[in-house]
Design a protein around this motif. Sequence first.
Motif, mmCIF file in Angstrom:
data_model
loop_
_atom_site.group_PDB
_atom_site.id
_atom_site.type_symbol
_atom_site.label_atom_id
_atom_site.label_comp_id
_atom_site.label_asym_id
_atom_site.label_seq_id
_atom_site.Cartn_x
_atom_site.Cartn_y
_atom_site.Cartn_z
ATOM 1 N N ALA A 174 2.087 -6.494 -9.095
ATOM 2 C CA ALA A 174 0.653 -6.675 -9.318
ATOM 3 C C ALA A 174 -0.124 -6.289 -8.068
ATOM 4 N N ASP A 175 0.400 -6.689 -6.906
ATOM 5 C CA ASP A 175 -0.238 -6.322 -5.643
ATOM 6 C C ASP A 175 -0.207 -4.807 -5.452
ATOM 7 N N VAL A 176 0.914 -4.184 -5.807
ATOM 8 C CA VAL A 176 1.028 -2.724 -5.711
ATOM 9 C C VAL A 176 -0.017 -2.056 -6.596
ATOM 10 N N LEU A 177 -0.108 -2.488 -7.841
ATOM 11 C CA LEU A 177 -1.025 -1.848 -8.784
ATOM 12 C C LEU A 177 -2.483 -2.139 -8.447
ATOM 13 N N ASN A 178 -2.732 -3.207 -7.716
ATOM 14 C CA ASN A 178 -4.091 -3.464 -7.248
ATOM 15 C C ASN A 178 -4.555 -2.410 -6.257
ATOM 16 N N HIS A 179 -3.604 -1.715 -5.629
ATOM 17 C CA HIS A 179 -3.943 -0.690 -4.632
ATOM 18 C C HIS A 179 -3.911 0.723 -5.207
ATOM 19 N N ILE A 180 -3.459 0.862 -6.434
ATOM 20 C CA ILE A 180 -3.270 2.197 -6.996
ATOM 21 C C ILE A 180 -4.574 2.682 -7.617
ATOM 22 N N ASP A 181 -4.732 3.991 -7.785
ATOM 23 C CA ASP A 181 -5.962 4.513 -8.384
ATOM 24 C C ASP A 181 -6.015 4.189 -9.867
ATOM 25 N N ARG A 182 -7.229 4.175 -10.419
ATOM 26 C CA ARG A 182 -7.426 3.705 -11.794
ATOM 27 C C ARG A 182 -6.742 4.595 -12.831
ATOM 28 N N GLY A 183 -6.725 5.897 -12.570
ATOM 29 C CA GLY A 183 -6.077 6.785 -13.529
ATOM 30 C C GLY A 183 -4.604 6.463 -13.677
ATOM 31 N N SER A 184 -3.921 6.292 -12.549
ATOM 32 C CA SER A 184 -2.499 5.941 -12.579
ATOM 33 C C SER A 184 -2.304 4.564 -13.175
ATOM 34 N N GLU A 185 -3.202 3.629 -12.827
ATOM 35 C CA GLU A 185 -3.092 2.273 -13.361
ATOM 36 C C GLU A 185 -3.194 2.279 -14.886
ATOM 37 N N LYS A 186 -4.171 3.014 -15.413
ATOM 38 C CA LYS A 186 -4.364 3.048 -16.872
ATOM 39 C C LYS A 186 -3.144 3.651 -17.558
ATOM 40 N N TYR A 187 -2.637 4.745 -17.006
ATOM 41 C CA TYR A 187 -1.468 5.380 -17.603
ATOM 42 C C TYR A 187 -0.271 4.430 -17.600
ATOM 43 N N ASP A 235 0.830 -1.205 0.000
ATOM 44 C CA ASP A 235 0.000 0.000 0.000
ATOM 45 C C ASP A 235 0.867 1.259 0.000
ATOM 46 N N GLN A 236 2.028 1.204 0.691
ATOM 47 C CA GLN A 236 2.959 2.342 0.657
ATOM 48 C C GLN A 236 3.493 2.538 -0.753
ATOM 49 N N ALA A 237 3.933 1.429 -1.353
ATOM 50 C CA ALA A 237 4.546 1.502 -2.679
ATOM 51 C C ALA A 237 3.567 2.028 -3.720
ATOM 52 N N SER A 238 2.302 1.570 -3.649
ATOM 53 C CA SER A 238 1.318 2.020 -4.637
ATOM 54 C C SER A 238 1.070 3.517 -4.520
ATOM 55 N N THR A 239 1.002 4.023 -3.289
ATOM 56 C CA THR A 239 0.758 5.455 -3.091
ATOM 57 C C THR A 239 1.936 6.277 -3.571
ATOM 58 N N VAL A 240 3.142 5.813 -3.280
ATOM 59 C CA VAL A 240 4.335 6.538 -3.722
ATOM 60 C C VAL A 240 4.420 6.562 -5.244
ATOM 61 N N ILE A 241 4.177 5.412 -5.877
ATOM 62 C CA ILE A 241 4.239 5.347 -7.343
ATOM 63 C C ILE A 241 3.234 6.307 -7.971
ATOM 64 N N ALA A 242 2.037 6.368 -7.400
ATOM 65 C CA ALA A 242 1.004 7.259 -7.938
ATOM 66 C C ALA A 242 1.408 8.723 -7.848
ATOM 67 N N GLU A 243 2.273 9.061 -6.884
ATOM 68 C CA GLU A 243 2.685 10.446 -6.674
ATOM 69 C C GLU A 243 3.967 10.805 -7.435
ATOM 70 N N LEU A 244 4.634 9.816 -8.011
ATOM 71 C CA LEU A 244 5.860 10.095 -8.746
ATOM 72 C C LEU A 244 5.550 10.833 -10.047
#
Length: 337
Positions: free
Chosen positions: A204-217, A143-152
């Motif tokens: 995959a677990d990280v991206l399961n927690h990320i928001d859809r906009g970031s996931e699609k991009y 969950d930490q990693a997904s949030t950080v990736i979304a903010e990069l």
Amino acid sequence: MAITETNMPSAQKAAAVIVSMGAEDAAQIYRYLREEEIEMITYEIAKMGQITPDETEEILNDFYQLCLTQKVMTEGGTEYARNVLEKAFGSQMAQTLMERIGKSLRTKAFEFIRKADYKNLLAIIQNEHPQTIALILSYARSDQASTVIAELPKEKRIDVVERIARMDRTSPEVVKNVERILERKFAAIVSVDFTDIGGINYIADVLNHIDRGSEKYIFDELTKKDPRLADEIRKRMFVFEDIVGLDDMAIQRFIREVDSKDLVIALKGSNKEVVDAIMRNQSKRMQETIASELEYLHNVRMRDVEESQQRIVAIIRKLEEDGEIVISKGGKDEVIA
């Protein structure tokens, strides 16, 4: 002496080692154990029966070999450890010991990161090289990693995701170098063991927690660079057991698209929660039919079960992409009723 072949569980072996040390030394060891470990070992000691001298010697010898393996791997690296162990125990036992250490030990690397607030973590690592960010996030909670990736920054996201997905193993030397650079910022020094990190399942677990906009991009860009890798990650982002998290309307929708034979085979290897979720969204007549087929379905290969489950997952993912169902996720994803 060969590595112990006794059927004694690991907890009982640990208890036997503690007992052999005597009360005073055992008390010193307890100071370094977690509460759950103390509880488990104390329970095993309390219910311990008689152990023969030969069994005790075998267990202690096994314990010594594993301690030696960990020490030489940590201090000298894997090749040095292999050479030392081969000279001490022979090549076959050396390989067995190294495999056991690799599977049983849990790294303490970057333990402080897993306790950190994601905002602090982001502030510290966002300007690092993508490979360094990937390494650090591989030790973070998903969950930490997904949030950080979304903010990069967008140009960094894909690079980091790709590097995490391709990451397999990393050496203690590399991790120690990264930690030395960051220790002033984190004010911590941690020990490092050789460990498996990153990989497709993790990202995959990280991206399961990320928001859809970031996931699609991320998937749009990653598909351009490496479509096979993107597909491998996507396949593992929604597993069959995640069906229990879908609402009833979504379950009813995908059931209409699923081959009935696939559904029965998939349910044959499923847990009770998944079976219940499927059954409660069927008519009474279909419930009886499925229950009957499950009862008389025997000798199903696990490979067939997994393939049926994967086909159902593919249908669910397709329906989600088409906007016909919603897979509830973390991050910034919101659903308006």
